[in-house]
Write a protein that holds these residues in place. Structure first.
Motif, short mmCIF file in Angstrom:
data_model
loop_
_atom_site.label_atom_id
_atom_site.label_comp_id
_atom_site.label_asym_id
_atom_site.label_seq_id
_atom_site.Cartn_x
_atom_site.Cartn_y
_atom_site.Cartn_z
N GLY A 83 6.77 -0.15 14.89
CA GLY A 83 8.18 0.40 13.38
C GLY A 83 7.27 1.29 12.70
N LYS A 84 7.75 1.93 11.53
CA LYS A 84 6.98 1.88 10.79
C LYS A 84 7.40 1.59 8.87
N ALA A 85 6.74 1.36 8.21
CA ALA A 85 7.71 1.07 6.73
C ALA A 85 6.90 1.64 5.56
N TYR A 86 7.27 1.68 4.86
CA TYR A 86 7.07 2.18 2.96
C TYR A 86 6.34 0.77 2.33
N TYR A 87 5.85 1.13 1.47
CA TYR A 87 5.90 0.74 -0.21
C TYR A 87 7.29 -0.11 -0.01
N GLY A 88 6.48 -1.55 -0.61
CA GLY A 88 8.16 -2.22 -0.80
C GLY A 88 8.33 -2.10 -0.02
N VAL A 89 8.77 -2.67 1.45
CA VAL A 89 9.25 -3.02 2.43
C VAL A 89 9.34 -4.42 2.32
N VAL A 90 10.57 -5.18 2.43
CA VAL A 90 9.67 -6.49 2.61
C VAL A 90 10.79 -7.13 4.27
N PHE A 91 9.57 -8.22 4.53
CA PHE A 91 9.45 -8.49 5.57
C PHE A 91 9.63 -10.47 5.92
N LYS A 92 10.64 -11.33 6.77
CA LYS A 92 10.41 -12.23 6.76
C LYS A 92 8.75 -12.77 7.18
N LYS A 93 8.11 -13.52 7.31
CA LYS A 93 6.60 -14.28 8.14
C LYS A 93 6.70 -15.14 8.84
N THR A 94 6.68 -14.39 10.14
CA THR A 94 6.86 -15.92 10.83
C THR A 94 5.66 -16.29 11.24
N VAL B 243 0.77 -1.19 -0.33
CA VAL B 243 0.11 -0.39 0.22
C VAL B 243 1.11 1.03 -0.10
N ASN B 244 0.16 2.49 -0.92
CA ASN B 244 1.19 3.70 -0.46
C ASN B 244 1.74 3.92 -1.13
N LYS B 245 2.06 3.72 -2.66
CA LYS B 245 2.88 3.52 -3.53
C LYS B 245 2.32 5.22 -4.73
N GLY B 246 4.11 5.93 -4.04
CA GLY B 246 4.03 6.60 -5.06
C GLY B 246 3.51 7.86 -3.59
N LYS B 247 3.45 7.56 -2.40
CA LYS B 247 3.13 8.12 -1.50
C LYS B 247 4.41 8.64 0.01
N ASN B 248 4.45 9.82 0.98
CA ASN B 248 5.84 9.14 1.53
C ASN B 248 4.73 8.64 3.01
N LYS B 249 3.68 7.63 3.10
CA LYS B 249 3.73 7.74 3.92
C LYS B 249 3.63 6.51 4.03
N GLN B 250 3.82 5.75 5.72
CA GLN B 250 4.03 4.75 5.85
C GLN B 250 2.76 3.89 6.62
N ILE B 251 3.02 2.48 6.68
CA ILE B 251 1.82 1.49 7.80
C ILE B 251 2.74 1.22 8.86
N ASN B 252 1.48 1.05 9.95
CA ASN B 252 2.07 0.99 11.32
C ASN B 252 2.89 -0.37 11.33
#
Length: 152
Positions: free
Chosen positions: A114-125, A92-101
């Motif tokens: 923490g917060k993360a921008y569009y396109g950030v990769v995480f390992k799913k646990t 979500v938030n492609k092209g926006k300077n907005k982060q998710i919680n």
């Protein structure tokens, strides 16, 4: 006529099952992994992925897998360059300077860690009640609402 309809429905059902057999999620296993335009090293490089990037398998041709990423880019990757380790990416938030919680627990009432921008990769646990527990390569761990992620 009725038997033909039942046979037709059964065939369509089986075709749907067989095509969804390839719709499994994998992740990139290595840095600078090439997405190619066709199944082989002789095909042009369309894109380059890094470790953990989640992809969906669409089909197979020999040792090559046709994949799709979260932006609907499609291409081919050698099967040895994919892992079954589960990763997700912020969609979500492609092209926006907005982060998710990213939260301390599986729900919006938990503290933001923490917060993360569009396109950030995480390992799913793990996964729980519409939330995904994630870990970033930086060491940050927490929970993200599953509707904000692709790849699970």
């Amino acid at each position: 006529m009725f038997k033909l309809k039942i046979i037709f429905i059964a065939i369509v059902f089986l075709l749907c099952l067989s095509s969804s057999a390839f719709a499994e999620m994998r992740s990139i296993n290595g840095d600078k992994v090439n997405l190619r335009s066709g199944p082989g090293d002789e095909h042009n490089v369309k894109w380059e992925y890094g470790t953990g990037f989640p992809v969906k398998i669409l089909s197979k041709k020999g040792n090559w897998l046709q994949i799709q990423d979260f932006e609907n880019d499609k291409g081919w990757i050698h099967s040895s360059l994919l892992s079954k380790e589960s990763h997700v990416i912020v969609k979500v938030n492609k092209g926006k300077n907005k982060q998710i919680n990213i939260r301390s627990g599986p729900g919006s009432k938990y503290k933001v860690v923490g917060k993360a921008y569009y396109g950030v990769v995480f390992k799913k646990t793990k996964q729980q009640q519409g939330w995904i527990n994630v870990k970033h390569e930086s060491g940050l761990e927490g929970w993200i609402e599953s509707s904000l992620l692709w790849g699970w």
